[in-house]
Design a protein around this motif. Structure first.
Motif, PDB file in Angstrom:
ATOM      1  N   MET A   1       0.847  -1.198   0.000  1.00 62.44           N
ATOM      2  CA  MET A   1       0.000   0.000   0.000  1.00 62.44           C
ATOM      3  C   MET A   1       0.877   1.241   0.000  1.00 62.44           C
ATOM      4  O   MET A   1       1.851   1.323   0.747  1.00 62.44           O
ATOM      5  N   GLU A   2       0.526   2.182  -0.855  1.00 61.80           N
ATOM      6  CA  GLU A   2       1.336   3.403  -0.967  1.00 61.80           C
ATOM      7  C   GLU A   2       1.228   4.232   0.302  1.00 61.80           C
ATOM      8  O   GLU A   2       0.141   4.411   0.867  1.00 61.80           O
ATOM      9  N   ARG A   3       2.366   4.719   0.726  1.00 60.68           N
ATOM     10  CA  ARG A   3       2.373   5.531   1.939  1.00 60.68           C
ATOM     11  C   ARG A   3       1.711   6.870   1.666  1.00 60.68           C
ATOM     12  O   ARG A   3       1.900   7.484   0.613  1.00 60.68           O
ATOM     13  N   CYS A   4       0.948   7.349   2.633  1.00 65.62           N
ATOM     14  CA  CYS A   4       0.355   8.680   2.546  1.00 65.62           C
ATOM     15  C   CYS A   4       0.983   9.574   3.608  1.00 65.62           C
ATOM     16  O   CYS A   4       1.361   9.111   4.694  1.00 65.62           O
ATOM     17  N   TYR A   5       1.082  10.864   3.281  1.00 64.59           N
ATOM     18  CA  TYR A   5       1.693  11.831   4.175  1.00 64.59           C
ATOM     19  C   TYR A   5       0.621  12.764   4.726  1.00 64.59           C
ATOM     20  O   TYR A   5      -0.267  13.211   3.990  1.00 64.59           O
ATOM     21  N   LYS A   6       0.728  13.068   5.993  1.00 59.66           N
ATOM     22  CA  LYS A   6      -0.125  14.095   6.574  1.00 59.66           C
ATOM     23  C   LYS A   6       0.367  15.471   6.098  1.00 59.66           C
ATOM     24  O   LYS A   6       1.570  15.657   5.877  1.00 59.66           O
ATOM     25  N   PRO A   7      -0.525  16.433   5.942  1.00 58.87           N
ATOM     26  CA  PRO A   7      -0.078  17.786   5.580  1.00 58.87           C
ATOM     27  C   PRO A   7       0.995  18.318   6.528  1.00 58.87           C
ATOM     28  O   PRO A   7       1.953  18.963   6.091  1.00 58.87           O
ATOM     29  N   SER A   8       0.868  17.993   7.810  1.00 62.65           N
ATOM     30  CA  SER A   8       1.847  18.493   8.783  1.00 62.65           C
ATOM     31  C   SER A   8       3.231  17.910   8.529  1.00 62.65           C
ATOM     32  O   SER A   8       4.251  18.574   8.763  1.00 62.65           O
ATOM     33  N   GLU A   9       3.300  16.668   8.036  1.00 60.71           N
ATOM     34  CA  GLU A   9       4.594  16.037   7.759  1.00 60.71           C
ATOM     35  C   GLU A   9       5.295  16.736   6.595  1.00 60.71           C
ATOM     36  O   GLU A   9       6.502  17.012   6.661  1.00 60.71           O
ATOM     37  N   ILE A  10       4.543  17.009   5.534  1.00 55.86           N
ATOM     38  CA  ILE A  10       5.137  17.700   4.384  1.00 55.86           C
ATOM     39  C   ILE A  10       5.500  19.128   4.757  1.00 55.86           C
ATOM     40  O   ILE A  10       6.566  19.627   4.391  1.00 55.86           O
ATOM     41  N   ALA A  11       4.621  19.788   5.498  1.00 54.92           N
ATOM     42  CA  ALA A  11       4.887  21.168   5.909  1.00 54.92           C
ATOM     43  C   ALA A  11       6.155  21.244   6.753  1.00 54.92           C
ATOM     44  O   ALA A  11       6.977  22.157   6.595  1.00 54.92           O
ATOM     45  N   ARG A  12       6.326  20.254   7.628  1.00 57.19           N
ATOM     46  CA  ARG A  12       7.516  20.245   8.496  1.00 57.19           C
ATOM     47  C   ARG A  12       8.778  20.032   7.667  1.00 57.19           C
ATOM     48  O   ARG A  12       9.785  20.696   7.897  1.00 57.19           O
ATOM     49  N   GLU A  13       8.727  19.121   6.700  1.00 57.23           N
ATOM     50  CA  GLU A  13       9.914  18.859   5.882  1.00 57.23           C
ATOM     51  C   GLU A  13      10.310  20.081   5.059  1.00 57.23           C
ATOM     52  O   GLU A  13      11.496  20.378   4.892  1.00 57.23           O
ATOM     53  N   LEU A  14       9.331  20.823   4.531  1.00 57.09           N
ATOM     54  CA  LEU A  14       9.607  21.975   3.667  1.00 57.09           C
ATOM     55  C   LEU A  14       9.688  23.283   4.442  1.00 57.09           C
ATOM     56  O   LEU A  14       9.905  24.339   3.852  1.00 57.09           O
ATOM     57  N   ASN A  15       9.482  23.197   5.755  1.00 56.42           N
ATOM     58  CA  ASN A  15       9.558  24.377   6.630  1.00 56.42           C
ATOM     59  C   ASN A  15       8.562  25.459   6.207  1.00 56.42           C
ATOM     60  O   ASN A  15       8.898  26.635   6.096  1.00 56.42           O
ATOM     61  N   ILE A  16       7.342  25.025   5.940  1.00 55.30           N
ATOM     62  CA  ILE A  16       6.263  25.950   5.606  1.00 55.30           C
ATOM     63  C   ILE A  16       5.037  25.566   6.423  1.00 55.30           C
ATOM     64  O   ILE A  16       5.055  24.571   7.155  1.00 55.30           O
ATOM     65  N   SER A  17       3.976  26.336   6.310  1.00 58.26           N
ATOM     66  CA  SER A  17       2.754  26.054   7.056  1.00 58.26           C
ATOM     67  C   SER A  17       1.834  25.139   6.246  1.00 58.26           C
ATOM     68  O   SER A  17       1.931  25.054   5.022  1.00 58.26           O
ATOM     69  N   THR A  18       0.934  24.477   6.938  1.00 58.16           N
ATOM     70  CA  THR A  18      -0.043  23.645   6.239  1.00 58.16           C
ATOM     71  C   THR A  18      -0.995  24.511   5.418  1.00 58.16           C
ATOM     72  O   THR A  18      -1.508  24.063   4.388  1.00 58.16           O
ATOM     73  N   SER A  19      -1.215  25.744   5.845  1.00 57.40           N
ATOM     74  CA  SER A  19      -2.071  26.647   5.059  1.00 57.40           C
ATOM     75  C   SER A  19      -1.414  26.964   3.714  1.00 57.40           C
ATOM     76  O   SER A  19      -2.101  27.142   2.703  1.00 57.40           O
ATOM     77  N   ALA A  20      -0.063  27.025   3.686  1.00 64.81           N
ATOM     78  CA  ALA A  20       0.647  27.245   2.417  1.00 64.81           C
ATOM     79  C   ALA A  20       0.397  26.075   1.476  1.00 64.81           C
ATOM     80  O   ALA A  20       0.197  26.276   0.265  1.00 64.81           O
ATOM     81  N   LEU A  21       0.388  24.858   1.993  1.00 61.47           N
ATOM     82  CA  LEU A  21       0.098  23.693   1.152  1.00 61.47           C
ATOM     83  C   LEU A  21      -1.293  23.819   0.531  1.00 61.47           C
ATOM     84  O   LEU A  21      -1.483  23.516  -0.650  1.00 61.47           O
TER      85      LEU A  21
END
Length: 235
Positions: A1-21
């Motif tokens: 099964m393909e892994r899914c990412y929470k918005p907070s995980e991507i936001a943390r990696e890119l050092n941006i806010s979830t609202s930016a996503l």
């Protein structure tokens, strides 16, 4: 099964806010994610690659071009995407060429001699335009932009241009087709007005440093764009 990412995980990696996503998603520059039963977005490794590419391209290519590129990628139109990137790189190359020519002019302030054209101590606007290879209307425009200040003939009120003015006209001609470098042009010309050649050189060298930084940013963006294309198996 393909892994899914929470918005907070991507936001943390890119050092941006979830609202930016969410903003990026609303711009149509990433594929619309699936939703979990609770309504949460389910981002995949593909979305992560898009977000990485987006963030990497912004500094070197700006928001508008970056978004156009990623919309093209979603359509699997990599040729359009790459030519958009190439256009901005070509423009930056022109910036560098103009900057180098400006520095060369500042290091050798002698007005060049041209065949079949005699350099006079005072020239009319038509003579100055012909010597510099520009139009008289361009010179008038540069005066309105406060880049040039010509003397006037006390008898007829016509503009008169000295060799110093001609040097500035040649300098502005070199810079007029540029985009980013134009921000420095007024300061460079004003430094010449005050006979501060070293300050004019420093401003030009600073502009060249900015251009160097921008090409590095562009290449980092291109690297992530290629990574995205590989992820999508478009290359």
């Amino acid at each position: 099964m393909e892994r899914c990412y929470k918005p907070s995980e991507i936001a943390r990696e890119l050092n941006i806010s979830t609202s930016a996503l969410r903003h990026y998603e609303s711009w149509g520059v990433i594929p619309v994610p699936d939703r979990a039963p609770n309504g949460y977005r389910l981002y995949t490794h593909v979305h992560l690659a898009y977000f990485r590419c987006l963030r990497a391209m912004f500094p070197g290519f700006g928001v508008e071009v970056t978004c156009d590129v990623l919309r093209s990628i979603q359509l699997a139109d990599i040729d359009t995407a790459f030519w958009l990137v190439n256009r901005l790189q070509a423009e930056l190359h022109q910036e560098k060429k103009a900057a180098d020519q400006t520095l060369e002019l500042l290091q050798n302030l002698e007005v060049p001699s041209l065949p079949h054209q005699k350099l006079k101590r005072r020239m009319t606007i038509g003579e100055a335009a012909a010597f510099a290879g520009v139009t008289a209307s361009a010179i008038r425009h540069w005066e309105k932009e406060d880049l040039l200040h010509s003397e006037r003939d006390p008898e007829n009120g016509y503009r008169l241009f000295s060799t110093s003015d001609l040097r500035k006209i040649l300098l502005i001609r070199t810079l007029r087709s540029t985009i980013y470098f134009l921000k420095s042009m007024k300061g460079i010309v004003q430094a010449l007005d005050h006979q501060n050649i070293e300050q004019a050189k420093k401003l030009t060298e600073d502009a060249i440093s900015t251009i160097h930084e921008r090409i590095r940013q562009q290449l980092l963006g291109v690297h992530q764009l290629i990574e995205l294309c590989n992820e999508l198996e478009l290359m």
